[in-house]
Design a protein around this motif. Structure first.
Motif, PDB file in Angstrom:
ATOM      1  N   SER A 197      -4.363  -8.933  12.311  1.00  0.00           N
ATOM      2  CA  SER A 197      -5.776  -8.587  12.523  1.00  0.00           C
ATOM      3  C   SER A 197      -6.167  -7.274  11.842  1.00  0.00           C
ATOM      4  N   GLY A 198      -5.175  -6.479  11.417  1.00  0.00           N
ATOM      5  CA  GLY A 198      -5.456  -5.197  10.780  1.00  0.00           C
ATOM      6  C   GLY A 198      -5.537  -4.027  11.741  1.00  0.00           C
ATOM      7  N   GLU A 199      -5.323  -4.268  13.037  1.00  0.00           N
ATOM      8  CA  GLU A 199      -5.347  -3.176  14.023  1.00  0.00           C
ATOM      9  C   GLU A 199      -4.204  -2.193  13.798  1.00  0.00           C
ATOM     10  N   ILE A 200      -3.074  -2.718  13.360  1.00  0.00           N
ATOM     11  CA  ILE A 200      -1.861  -1.923  13.144  1.00  0.00           C
ATOM     12  C   ILE A 200      -1.380  -2.193  11.720  1.00  0.00           C
ATOM     13  N   ASP A 201      -0.819  -1.160  11.084  1.00  0.00           N
ATOM     14  CA  ASP A 201      -0.419  -1.274   9.674  1.00  0.00           C
ATOM     15  C   ASP A 201       0.803  -2.154   9.444  1.00  0.00           C
ATOM     16  N   ALA A 202       1.774  -2.076  10.352  1.00  0.00           N
ATOM     17  CA  ALA A 202       3.040  -2.788  10.136  1.00  0.00           C
ATOM     18  C   ALA A 202       3.727  -3.013  11.471  1.00  0.00           C
ATOM     19  N   ASN A 203       4.723  -3.867  11.466  1.00  0.00           N
ATOM     20  CA  ASN A 203       5.590  -3.976  12.637  1.00  0.00           C
ATOM     21  C   ASN A 203       7.026  -3.871  12.181  1.00  0.00           C
ATOM     22  N   SER A 234       0.848  -1.184   0.000  1.00  0.00           N
ATOM     23  CA  SER A 234       0.000   0.000   0.000  1.00  0.00           C
ATOM     24  C   SER A 234       0.889   1.242   0.000  1.00  0.00           C
ATOM     25  N   PRO A 235       0.357   2.368  -0.423  1.00  0.00           N
ATOM     26  CA  PRO A 235       1.158   3.603  -0.425  1.00  0.00           C
ATOM     27  C   PRO A 235       1.701   3.966   0.955  1.00  0.00           C
ATOM     28  N   LYS A 236       0.911   3.724   2.014  1.00  0.00           N
ATOM     29  CA  LYS A 236       1.395   4.044   3.367  1.00  0.00           C
ATOM     30  C   LYS A 236       2.639   3.218   3.706  1.00  0.00           C
ATOM     31  N   ILE A 237       2.627   1.965   3.368  1.00  0.00           N
ATOM     32  CA  ILE A 237       3.765   1.103   3.687  1.00  0.00           C
ATOM     33  C   ILE A 237       4.966   1.470   2.827  1.00  0.00           C
ATOM     34  N   LEU A 238       4.728   1.821   1.567  1.00  0.00           N
ATOM     35  CA  LEU A 238       5.837   2.272   0.711  1.00  0.00           C
ATOM     36  C   LEU A 238       6.462   3.560   1.257  1.00  0.00           C
ATOM     37  N   ALA A 239       5.629   4.450   1.765  1.00  0.00           N
ATOM     38  CA  ALA A 239       6.143   5.694   2.356  1.00  0.00           C
ATOM     39  C   ALA A 239       6.972   5.391   3.605  1.00  0.00           C
ATOM     40  N   LEU A 240       6.484   4.488   4.435  1.00  0.00           N
ATOM     41  CA  LEU A 240       7.229   4.089   5.633  1.00  0.00           C
ATOM     42  C   LEU A 240       8.552   3.440   5.251  1.00  0.00           C
ATOM     43  N   LYS A 241       8.525   2.536   4.285  1.00  0.00           N
ATOM     44  CA  LYS A 241       9.742   1.855   3.830  1.00  0.00           C
ATOM     45  C   LYS A 241      10.775   2.868   3.343  1.00  0.00           C
ATOM     46  N   ALA A 242      10.334   3.834   2.539  1.00  0.00           N
ATOM     47  CA  ALA A 242      11.266   4.847   2.022  1.00  0.00           C
ATOM     48  C   ALA A 242      11.878   5.663   3.153  1.00  0.00           C
ATOM     49  N   ALA A 243      11.072   6.005   4.142  1.00  0.00           N
ATOM     50  CA  ALA A 243      11.597   6.771   5.280  1.00  0.00           C
ATOM     51  C   ALA A 243      12.638   5.951   6.041  1.00  0.00           C
ATOM     52  N   LEU A 244      12.365   4.672   6.233  1.00  0.00           N
ATOM     53  CA  LEU A 244      13.302   3.815   6.966  1.00  0.00           C
ATOM     54  C   LEU A 244      14.575   3.532   6.177  1.00  0.00           C
ATOM     55  N   GLU A 245      14.495   3.623   4.855  1.00  0.00           N
ATOM     56  CA  GLU A 245      15.671   3.386   4.008  1.00  0.00           C
ATOM     57  C   GLU A 245      16.385   4.691   3.641  1.00  0.00           C
ATOM     58  N   SER A 246      16.178   5.710   4.430  1.00  0.00           N
ATOM     59  CA  SER A 246      16.748   7.028   4.139  1.00  0.00           C
ATOM     60  C   SER A 246      18.160   7.198   4.694  1.00  0.00           C
ATOM     61  N   ARG A 247      18.843   8.198   4.150  1.00  0.00           N
ATOM     62  CA  ARG A 247      20.163   8.581   4.668  1.00  0.00           C
ATOM     63  C   ARG A 247      20.062   9.013   6.125  1.00  0.00           C
ATOM     64  N   LEU A 266      -1.727  11.095   0.884  1.00  0.00           N
ATOM     65  CA  LEU A 266      -1.513  10.557   2.228  1.00  0.00           C
ATOM     66  C   LEU A 266      -1.560  11.625   3.317  1.00  0.00           C
ATOM     67  N   LYS A 267      -1.590  12.905   2.928  1.00  0.00           N
ATOM     68  CA  LYS A 267      -1.622  13.988   3.918  1.00  0.00           C
ATOM     69  C   LYS A 267      -2.765  13.777   4.893  1.00  0.00           C
ATOM     70  N   GLY A 268      -2.441  13.924   6.181  1.00  0.00           N
ATOM     71  CA  GLY A 268      -3.445  13.782   7.221  1.00  0.00           C
ATOM     72  C   GLY A 268      -3.690  12.354   7.669  1.00  0.00           C
ATOM     73  N   GLN A 269      -3.073  11.386   6.987  1.00  0.00           N
ATOM     74  CA  GLN A 269      -3.260   9.990   7.368  1.00  0.00           C
ATOM     75  C   GLN A 269      -2.246   9.583   8.430  1.00  0.00           C
ATOM     76  N   THR A 270      -2.553   8.476   9.098  1.00  0.00           N
ATOM     77  CA  THR A 270      -1.679   7.936  10.134  1.00  0.00           C
ATOM     78  C   THR A 270      -1.233   6.537   9.738  1.00  0.00           C
ATOM     79  N   ILE A 271       0.026   6.278   9.916  1.00  0.00           N
ATOM     80  CA  ILE A 271       0.590   4.939   9.760  1.00  0.00           C
ATOM     81  C   ILE A 271       0.920   4.459  11.164  1.00  0.00           C
ATOM     82  N   THR A 272       0.386   3.324  11.544  1.00  0.00           N
ATOM     83  CA  THR A 272       0.621   2.790  12.877  1.00  0.00           C
ATOM     84  C   THR A 272       1.580   1.617  12.779  1.00  0.00           C
ATOM     85  N   VAL A 273       2.637   1.656  13.597  1.00  0.00           N
ATOM     86  CA  VAL A 273       3.682   0.626  13.542  1.00  0.00           C
ATOM     87  C   VAL A 273       3.946   0.085  14.941  1.00  0.00           C
TER      88      VAL A 273
END
Length: 148
Positions: free
Chosen positions: A97-103, A1-14, A48-55
């Motif tokens: 269960s879908g309660e949280i987006d990722a771990n 999903s776009p939220k997970i791709l955004a999280l992945k990119a942030a985690l793979e940042s300089r 994605l503006k205004g959305q929350t990604i829960t990890v």
């Protein structure tokens, strides 16, 4: 999903790679070979503006590292909600269960075993860091006494 791709990119940042190097000085090692700017060109960040990604994450080092990703996402008006867990079962359960987006806490062999043992369908999307382990067996001349 776009939220997970955004999280992945942030985690793979300089920024994250530099934080790992400076904060942990070798006790945690980034596995990202070509750190980026924190953003994925295929993601529509305006949508994605205004959305929350829960990890879900263990407190250290995972939640500490996620705080850097949180800053990167906040620059695009995305909230990263970090839920800390002190065990290794519940994060997978709440993602399944879908309660949280990722771990953000496990290596692939653990994930594969967890899926097989529990009938879950979790997938790995990134390999971000490793935590080297040293075994010290005193005067042992082989690993056998430590493994058995």
């Amino acid at each position: 999903s776009p939220k997970i791709l955004a999280l992945k990119a942030a985690l793979e940042s300089r920024q994250v790679a530099s934080f790992i190097e400076s904060k942990y000085n070798g006790s945690v090692v980034s596995t990202v070979t070509n750190p980026g700017n924190g953003y994925d060109d295929s993601v529509d960040y305006d949508a994605l503006k205004g959305q929350t990604i829960t990890v879900a994450a263990s407190p250290a080092p995972h939640a500490e590292i996620l705080k850097i990703a949180k800053e990167i996402l906040a620059a695009r008006s995305i909230t990263l909600d970090i839920k800390e867990f002190t065990d290794y079962v519940q994060p997978n359960n709440v993602v399944e269960s879908g309660e949280i987006d990722a771990n953000y806490f496990q290596h692939t062999p653990y994930l594969e075993d967890f899926n097989q043992e529990n009938g879950t369908h979790l997938v790995a999307v990134a390999t971000i860091h490793v935590e080297p382990l040293g075994l010290y067996g005193g005067k042992q001349t082989s690993l056998d006494p430590l493994l058995g």
